[in-house]
Design a protein around this motif. Structure first.
Motif, PDB file in Angstrom:
ATOM      1  N   VAL A  79       0.849  -1.189   0.000  1.00  0.00           N
ATOM      2  CA  VAL A  79       0.000   0.000   0.000  1.00  0.00           C
ATOM      3  C   VAL A  79       0.884   1.238   0.000  1.00  0.00           C
ATOM      4  CG1 VAL A  79      -1.803   1.261   1.224  1.00  0.00           C
ATOM      5  CG2 VAL A  79      -1.780  -1.247   1.285  1.00  0.00           C
ATOM      6  N   GLY A  80       0.590   2.172  -0.898  1.00  0.00           N
ATOM      7  CA  GLY A  80       1.317   3.430  -0.946  1.00  0.00           C
ATOM      8  C   GLY A  80       0.367   4.608  -0.943  1.00  0.00           C
ATOM      9  N   PHE A  81       0.766   5.700  -0.307  1.00  0.00           N
ATOM     10  CA  PHE A  81      -0.063   6.903  -0.277  1.00  0.00           C
ATOM     11  C   PHE A  81       0.788   8.096   0.131  1.00  0.00           C
ATOM     12  CE2 PHE A  81      -0.128   4.918   3.827  1.00  0.00           C
ATOM     13  CZ  PHE A  81      -0.134   5.939   4.769  1.00  0.00           C
ATOM     14  N   ALA A  82       0.369   9.271  -0.327  1.00  0.00           N
ATOM     15  CA  ALA A  82       1.033  10.516   0.054  1.00  0.00           C
ATOM     16  C   ALA A  82       0.224  11.193   1.142  1.00  0.00           C
ATOM     17  CB  ALA A  82       1.164  11.438  -1.155  1.00  0.00           C
ATOM     18  N   MET A  83       0.924  11.776   2.119  1.00  0.00           N
ATOM     19  CA  MET A  83       0.235  12.456   3.210  1.00  0.00           C
ATOM     20  C   MET A  83       1.044  13.675   3.638  1.00  0.00           C
ATOM     21  SD  MET A  83      -1.547  10.771   6.583  1.00  0.00           S
ATOM     22  CE  MET A  83      -2.993  10.240   5.647  1.00  0.00           C
ATOM     23  N   LYS A  84       0.309  14.695   4.037  1.00  0.00           N
ATOM     24  CA  LYS A  84       0.917  15.927   4.535  1.00  0.00           C
ATOM     25  C   LYS A  84       0.133  16.384   5.750  1.00  0.00           C
ATOM     26  CE  LYS A  84       0.154  19.815   2.256  1.00  0.00           C
ATOM     27  NZ  LYS A  84       0.260  20.948   1.288  1.00  0.00           N
ATOM     28  N   GLY A  85       0.831  16.851   6.774  1.00  0.00           N
ATOM     29  CA  GLY A  85       0.161  17.355   7.966  1.00  0.00           C
ATOM     30  C   GLY A  85       0.751  18.671   8.400  1.00  0.00           C
ATOM     31  N   ASN A  86      -0.108  19.566   8.843  1.00  0.00           N
ATOM     32  CA  ASN A  86       0.347  20.872   9.321  1.00  0.00           C
ATOM     33  C   ASN A  86       0.229  21.028  10.828  1.00  0.00           C
ATOM     34  OD1 ASN A  86       0.893  21.880   6.700  1.00  0.00           O
ATOM     35  ND2 ASN A  86      -1.293  22.246   6.385  1.00  0.00           N
ATOM     36  N   THR A  87      -0.463  20.078  11.470  1.00  0.00           N
ATOM     37  CA  THR A  87      -0.729  20.192  12.900  1.00  0.00           C
ATOM     38  C   THR A  87      -0.383  18.881  13.587  1.00  0.00           C
ATOM     39  OG1 THR A  87      -2.567  21.680  12.424  1.00  0.00           O
ATOM     40  CG2 THR A  87      -2.476  20.749  14.630  1.00  0.00           C
ATOM     41  N   ALA A  88       0.306  18.938  14.711  1.00  0.00           N
ATOM     42  CA  ALA A  88       0.664  17.729  15.444  1.00  0.00           C
ATOM     43  C   ALA A  88      -0.585  17.005  15.929  1.00  0.00           C
ATOM     44  CB  ALA A  88       1.554  18.078  16.631  1.00  0.00           C
ATOM     45  N   ASN A  89      -0.620  15.693  15.715  1.00  0.00           N
ATOM     46  CA  ASN A  89      -1.732  14.880  16.204  1.00  0.00           C
ATOM     47  C   ASN A  89      -1.304  13.422  16.200  1.00  0.00           C
ATOM     48  OD1 ASN A  89      -2.259  15.030  13.067  1.00  0.00           O
ATOM     49  ND2 ASN A  89      -3.316  13.215  13.794  1.00  0.00           N
ATOM     50  N   SER A  90      -2.080  12.591  16.848  1.00  0.00           N
ATOM     51  CA  SER A  90      -1.827  11.156  16.820  1.00  0.00           C
ATOM     52  C   SER A  90      -3.068  10.451  16.306  1.00  0.00           C
ATOM     53  CB  SER A  90      -1.474  10.638  18.219  1.00  0.00           C
ATOM     54  OG  SER A  90      -2.518  10.913  19.126  1.00  0.00           O
ATOM     55  N   VAL A 131       8.330  12.193  10.732  1.00  0.00           N
ATOM     56  CA  VAL A 131       8.014  12.370   9.318  1.00  0.00           C
ATOM     57  C   VAL A 131       6.972  13.452   9.096  1.00  0.00           C
ATOM     58  CG1 VAL A 131       7.096  11.211   7.277  1.00  0.00           C
ATOM     59  CG2 VAL A 131       8.628   9.982   8.830  1.00  0.00           C
ATOM     60  N   PHE A 132       5.944  13.477   9.929  1.00  0.00           N
ATOM     61  CA  PHE A 132       4.790  14.317   9.643  1.00  0.00           C
ATOM     62  C   PHE A 132       4.828  15.658  10.363  1.00  0.00           C
ATOM     63  CE2 PHE A 132       2.596  10.271   8.440  1.00  0.00           C
ATOM     64  CZ  PHE A 132       2.433  10.623   7.119  1.00  0.00           C
ATOM     65  N   PHE A 133       3.820  16.470  10.018  1.00  0.00           N
ATOM     66  CA  PHE A 133       3.524  17.740  10.669  1.00  0.00           C
ATOM     67  C   PHE A 133       4.576  18.801  10.380  1.00  0.00           C
ATOM     68  CE2 PHE A 133       2.166  14.292  13.717  1.00  0.00           C
ATOM     69  CZ  PHE A 133       0.976  14.069  13.044  1.00  0.00           C
ATOM     70  N   ASP A 134       5.275  18.641   9.243  1.00  0.00           N
ATOM     71  CA  ASP A 134       6.212  19.671   8.813  1.00  0.00           C
ATOM     72  C   ASP A 134       5.670  20.442   7.617  1.00  0.00           C
ATOM     73  OD1 ASP A 134       6.380  17.719   6.875  1.00  0.00           O
ATOM     74  OD2 ASP A 134       8.542  17.378   7.086  1.00  0.00           O
ATOM     75  N   GLY A 135       4.400  20.175   7.245  1.00  0.00           N
ATOM     76  CA  GLY A 135       3.785  20.878   6.133  1.00  0.00           C
ATOM     77  C   GLY A 135       4.315  20.475   4.775  1.00  0.00           C
ATOM     78  N   VAL A 136       4.991  19.322   4.693  1.00  0.00           N
ATOM     79  CA  VAL A 136       5.587  18.837   3.448  1.00  0.00           C
ATOM     80  C   VAL A 136       4.967  17.484   3.102  1.00  0.00           C
ATOM     81  CG1 VAL A 136       7.735  18.082   2.348  1.00  0.00           C
ATOM     82  CG2 VAL A 136       7.749  20.049   3.892  1.00  0.00           C
ATOM     83  N   TRP A 137       4.714  17.258   1.812  1.00  0.00           N
ATOM     84  CA  TRP A 137       4.214  15.956   1.384  1.00  0.00           C
ATOM     85  C   TRP A 137       5.279  14.883   1.606  1.00  0.00           C
ATOM     86  CZ3 TRP A 137      -0.612  14.734   0.348  1.00  0.00           C
ATOM     87  CH2 TRP A 137      -1.500  15.708  -0.128  1.00  0.00           C
ATOM     88  N   HIS A 138       4.862  13.732   2.134  1.00  0.00           N
ATOM     89  CA  HIS A 138       5.716  12.553   2.249  1.00  0.00           C
ATOM     90  C   HIS A 138       4.983  11.363   1.649  1.00  0.00           C
ATOM     91  CE1 HIS A 138       8.752  14.442   4.802  1.00  0.00           C
ATOM     92  NE2 HIS A 138       7.757  15.022   5.443  1.00  0.00           N
ATOM     93  N   TYR A 139       5.756  10.467   1.031  1.00  0.00           N
ATOM     94  CA  TYR A 139       5.137   9.280   0.436  1.00  0.00           C
ATOM     95  C   TYR A 139       5.441   8.070   1.314  1.00  0.00           C
ATOM     96  CZ  TYR A 139       2.625   6.749  -3.062  1.00  0.00           C
ATOM     97  OH  TYR A 139       1.644   6.023  -3.689  1.00  0.00           O
ATOM     98  N   ILE A 140       4.373   7.410   1.769  1.00  0.00           N
ATOM     99  CA  ILE A 140       4.463   6.314   2.728  1.00  0.00           C
ATOM    100  C   ILE A 140       4.064   5.016   2.033  1.00  0.00           C
ATOM    101  CG2 ILE A 140       3.766   5.513   5.016  1.00  0.00           C
ATOM    102  CD1 ILE A 140       5.037   8.362   4.885  1.00  0.00           C
TER     103      ILE A 140
END
Length: 347
Positions: A79-90, A131-140
């Protein structure tokens, strides 16, 4: 013909052209028709995509979940997907039910879990830990071979190994996969799902992107009846799709077929792993009706397996992935896609 390994493609390209709040209704209705199981505890908006088109954004802190149920269980999933986050969360960002799931913590680290057991986390094998919450797209990407005692898994981030495990309990064979945006300002795009079948697309595809195309001309077969006018493509070229049936094609004739020319690719693709044909359909008779999606290249056609259309009120998306050009029996090229026709047939 070889078995198919690429099972699903999603880029959120064809749920409308608006972004933000005006996109909510069309996006949520389209996702419900296509993904079958959706949970909108928060609003879902369209926003500009990672590479092309659009992406899904969660608006609110209760979450958006989209689930795809496959017809049979498998012991291997990639499974592959791109995700981007701007706010810290779990929270969970991807789950293979009965097997493994990916979860983030408030620092942006990804954890690979089976139920409540943590099997590993991003950075264990190198690369970024948070990896997340830096406002940059990452591919997982996650690959799992499912076995109760000798299973294995591998997590990749932006194309590089991040963590892995072998000789572990990875659950039981699975057929249901979920993606989740759990907090405000979390984005999702460019999804692929593969299984272990076939001789191609049965391993990591890398950081891919999805491009959506709409019909632009009538093709070799025009055997259904348009709701208005004489151009068949013109009643099914809306973005978002017309899910109330005002513009549509209908037939009661066995084996009646429609194929269409499409706009050319614009993304500069160097490799194409597959083409997914999405047909929104509902029945117009008491009895259920079968529909097959079709790919045509040159004079050669490939028809997917028939899918039963059971609802006479709501449209549902019949989706088919074609991994090869039917004419060459080789992976698609950009020119092959540009010159091909795609459509559907009443079975």
């Amino acid at each position: 013909m070889d078995e198919m390994a690429l099972r699903w493609i999603e880029g959120f390209e064809l749920f409308g052209t608006a972004t933000g709040a005006p996109s909510q209704s069309a996006l949520e209705n389209g996702l419900s028709a296509k993904w079958v199981t959706t949970v909108f505890s928060s609003a879902a908006y369209l926003q500009p995509g990672r590479v092309l088109g659009k992406s899904l954004e969660c608006q609110g802190n209760s979450g958006v979940l989209i689930r795809r149920q496959f017809a049979s269980t498998k012991t291997t999933w990639i499974v592959g997907f791109a995700m981007k986050g701007n706010t810290a969360n779990s929270g969970d960002i991807m789950k293979i039910f009965n097997s493994l799931e990916l979860e983030t913590n408030a620092s942006g680290q990804i954890f690979v879990k089976r139920s409540s057991s943590t099997l590993g986390s991003s950075g264990d094998a190198g690369g970024e830990t948070f990896v997340f919450f830096d406002g940059v797209w990452h591919y997982i990407e996650l690959k799992v071979v499912i076995d109760a005692s000798s299973g294995s898994w591998e997590l990749r981030v932006d194309g590089s190994l991040s963590a892995s495990g072998t000789g572990v309990n990875t659950g039981t064979p699975a057929s249901l996969i979920e993606f989740g945006c759990q907090r405000d300002g979390q984005f999702l795009d460019d999804i692929y799902i593969c299984d272990g079948d076939g001789s191609a697309n049965n391993d990591f595809l890398g950081p891919v992107f999805v491009e959506g195309l709409l019909p632009t001309s009538d093709g070799n077969s025009s055997q259904w009846t348009p709701s208005t006018g004489t151009d068949h493509f013109a009643v099914i070229d809306e973005n978002p799709s017309d899910l109330d049936g005002t513009d549509s094609l209908t037939t009661t004739t066995q084996d009646a077929k429609e194929t269409f020319g499409y706009g050319n690719l614009t993304g500069g693709q160097s490799a194409i792993f597959g083409v997914q044909v999405n047909t929104d359909a509902r029945k117009t008779t008491i009895n259920n009706q079968d529909l097959r999606n079709v790919a045509r290249s040159g004079t050669t056609e490939n028809e997917d397996v028939a899918v039963s259309v059971t609802d006479d009120v709501n449209f549902a998306t019949v989706a088919s992935v074609f991994e090869q050009d039917p004419d060459s029996l080789s992976p698609w090229t950009p020119a092959g896609v540009d010159n091909a026709e795609f459509g559907f047939k009443k079975d």
